[in-house]
Design an enzyme around this catalytic site. Structure first.
Site, PDB file in Angstrom:
ATOM      1  CB  ILE A 107      10.990  -3.704   5.956  1.00  0.00           C
ATOM      2  CG1 ILE A 107       9.981  -4.713   6.512  1.00  0.00           C
ATOM      3  CG2 ILE A 107      10.876  -3.610   4.434  1.00  0.00           C
ATOM      4  CD1 ILE A 107       8.531  -4.303   6.335  1.00  0.00           C
ATOM      5  NE  ARG A 189      -0.681  -0.379   6.316  1.00  0.00           N
ATOM      6  CZ  ARG A 189      -0.100  -1.573   6.314  1.00  0.00           C
ATOM      7  NH1 ARG A 189       0.781  -1.865   5.364  1.00  0.00           N
ATOM      8  NH2 ARG A 189      -0.371  -2.457   7.253  1.00  0.00           N
ATOM      9  CG  ASP A 213       3.048  -3.964  -2.837  1.00  0.00           C
ATOM     10  OD1 ASP A 213       2.407  -4.494  -3.766  1.00  0.00           O
ATOM     11  OD2 ASP A 213       3.169  -4.484  -1.715  1.00  0.00           O
ATOM     12  CD  GLU A 218      -3.619  -0.872  -0.545  1.00  0.00           C
ATOM     13  OE1 GLU A 218      -2.470  -0.395  -0.460  1.00  0.00           O
ATOM     14  OE2 GLU A 218      -3.990  -1.873   0.104  1.00  0.00           O
ATOM     15  CG  HIS A 237      -0.950  -3.979   0.343  1.00  0.00           C
ATOM     16  ND1 HIS A 237      -1.611  -3.064   1.121  1.00  0.00           N
ATOM     17  CD2 HIS A 237       0.092  -4.427   1.097  1.00  0.00           C
ATOM     18  CE1 HIS A 237      -1.001  -2.968   2.297  1.00  0.00           C
ATOM     19  NE2 HIS A 237       0.031  -3.782   2.302  1.00  0.00           N
ATOM     20  CB  ILE A 238       1.573  -8.712  -3.683  1.00  0.00           C
ATOM     21  CG1 ILE A 238       2.338  -7.895  -4.733  1.00  0.00           C
ATOM     22  CG2 ILE A 238       0.118  -8.921  -4.108  1.00  0.00           C
ATOM     23  CD1 ILE A 238       2.437  -8.550  -6.092  1.00  0.00           C
ATOM     24  N   GLY A 239       3.433  -7.229  -0.862  1.00  0.00           N
ATOM     25  CA  GLY A 239       4.766  -7.279  -0.279  1.00  0.00           C
ATOM     26  C   GLY A 239       5.070  -8.573   0.457  1.00  0.00           C
TER      27      GLY A 239
END
Length: 271
Positions: A107, A189, A213, A218, A237-239
């Site tokens: 990444i 994270r 993100d 969460e 958290h939509i990576g």
């Protein structure tokens, strides 16, 4: 497993004596006790490679949105109280700025490729230095010490796995090393960042902004101070949340389950 559910604990494992494989969505495995699972003879798989492109895109999207104040601008534009646009509505430049990537795995490297297209100076910190040809391909400069990266970067972007070594990797000391004009971006994270220290740093202008993100928990409690700060963008958290990627993730999880049931080598097994 999806969104870390169900919880794979000893009680569950004892109740499922024929369990052969746990297929977990995404790349992170910090929610799994691998030693416990191994003790019960259960194998583990994840979906590490398919998520990398979308997550890198998300990192750059957060960087751009924060630097150009897109969320604030949208809110200003749609507000019923807006009568004019202020002439001093200014963001910060991305082209020519310095990005510091903490964690140069798949990444992180894809983020570097995108940052190169924006003519950014690229620094990175990693457990191991990348090959010289990989560095030169994106123009990345290795920082053996994370402190050096933090002190020089206009944008600090986190793409590390959550491990005991990276738990609260960015705390009060690290935030104070950053430029007061810098932005922290986290697509890894939530627990990689000391959230209380981040709130304090943002409130006291130790750093300029944050784009996240991921958080812990969460979602955040509705009264959490991070939700009240104008210099913060938080996404849910939509990576990896694109239609194609989520579809392939499900396919890969199904492949791992089928292989485990048939006693075959498990694709993408976590060892």
């Amino acid at each position: 497993m999806w969104y870390h559910k169900p919880a794979i604990n000893e009680e569950l494992l004892q109740s499922l004596p024929n369990l052969k494989v746990v297929a977990s969505a995404g790349v992170g495995i910090d929610h799994l006790d691998l030693k416990l699972l191994s003790r019960y003879g259960v194998k583990v798989s994840n979906t590490p490679f398919i998520v990398s492109t979308d997550t890198a895109d998300m990192g750059m999207a957060l960087l751009l949105a924060s630097s150009r104040r897109l969320v604030e601008g949208n809110n200003l534009n749609v507000s019923p109280d807006t009568e004019y646009f202020p002439a001093d509505w200014l963001g910060v430049e991305v082209s020519g700025a310095t990005i510091g990537i903490v964690g140069m795995g798949t990444i992180g490297y894809k983020v570097a490729e995108r940052a190169k297209a924006f003519e950014m100076k690229i620094l990175y910190h990693n457990r191991n230095q990348r090959k010289k040809e990989e560095e030169s391909a994106v123009g990345a400069i290795y920082c053996k010490k994370i402190d050096d990266l933090l002190q020089q970067s206009d944008f600090v972007l986190l793409t590390v796995n959550l491990t005991p070594q990276t738990h609260k990797l960015i705390g009060k000391r690290e935030l104070e090393l950053m430029k007061p004009t810098a932005t922290l971006i986290n697509v890894s994270r939530g627990l990689v960042v000391d959230q209380d220290a981040l709130v304090e740093a943002l409130q006291n202008k130790v750093i300029k902004a944050a784009a996240l993100d991921v958080t812990y928990p969460e979602p955040l409690p509705r009264d959490h101070p991070l939700l009240k700060l104008k210099n913060v963008i938080i996404t849910p958290h939509i990576g990896s949340a694109t239609k194609k990627t989520r579809w392939v993730m499900m396919e890969e999880m199904a492949e791992s389950i089928e292989a485990g049931l048939e006693g075959l080598p498990i694709p993408r097994e976590v060892l």
